[in-house]
Design a protein around this motif. Structure first.
Motif: not given
Length: 216
Positions: A12, A40-43, A139-141, A166, A170, A172, A174
């Protein structure tokens, strides 16, 4: 096995940009006071366990934790077969409808060697899939805020702000898809397969809010 809350990779960023511009006069009101903030956040996707669906094959008194066997590792992950004593090979495919099986039809008899998952019986063995062996997609937001301040006096200002959650809209997917090999139901003509179908998961789309704030 990975824990239920394991997220192997998480990243993040927190970004804030107070854009430089004129501070006084008409140009200051039009081009000054702008700012942008973003997170921005990626998981990694969440791990999940495939379900066998029937019986208590490991004898622990809990039928929900039993896992199926892997038949053909090269077959797609969304293929399965359940135990069916009425079929020549002892298995039927609940995702293929056969109208000839009884008054209302039923799951088509199937070769278990052509599917990835088969309903397991007896104690777990070398072919039994491990716990949390699969993962939902990553996921990415991007959450984004754009603000504009209008200076009224030395101590007061008026701010207009737009928040976007978001922001890139995107997709997601998940959530964990349908994962039970023997679900007790079979796919009828005209229905869409849900087993291991990630498209049946929900994705939270873009949402926006605007606000006005007076500071004095």
């Amino acid at each position: 096995a990975p824990s239920d809350f394991d997220r192997r990779h998480v990243a993040a960023l927190a970004i804030y940009w107070d854009i430089r511009g004129p501070k006084t006069g008409l140009l200051g009101q039009a081009f000054g006071g702008w700012s942008i903030a973003a997170i921005p956040h990626w998981e990694s996707g969440q791990p999940f366990t495939m379900g066998n669906g029937t019986g208590d094959r490991n004898g622990d008194g809990n039928t929900l934790s039993d896992r199926p066997d892997i038949s053909n590792q090269a077959a797609p992950l969304n293929t399965r077969a359940q135990r069916d004593a009425a079929c020549p090979l002892g298995f039927s495919n609940p995702d293929v409808f056969d109208p000839s099986r009884g008054p209302t039809g039923g799951a088509a008899c199937w070769d278990p060697k052509t599917v990835h998952w088969i309903e397991g019986i007896g104690l777990p063995n070398a072919n039994t899939v491990g716990r949390n062996a699969l993962r939902a997609p990553a996921t990415d937001t991007l959450n984004l805020s754009i603000a504009k301040k209008f200076r009224i006096s030395e101590r007061s200002n008026f701010e207009y702000r737009v928040d976007m959650f978001n922001a890139l809209n995107t997709i997601n997917l998940d959530a964990v898809p349908a994962r039970t090999v023997n679900s007790g139901t079979f796919l009828k003509a005209g229905q869409t397969q849900t087993f291991q179908n990630q498209l049946f998961s929900n994705s939270i789309g873009r949402s926006m809010q605007m606000r006005l704030r007076l500071t004095w």
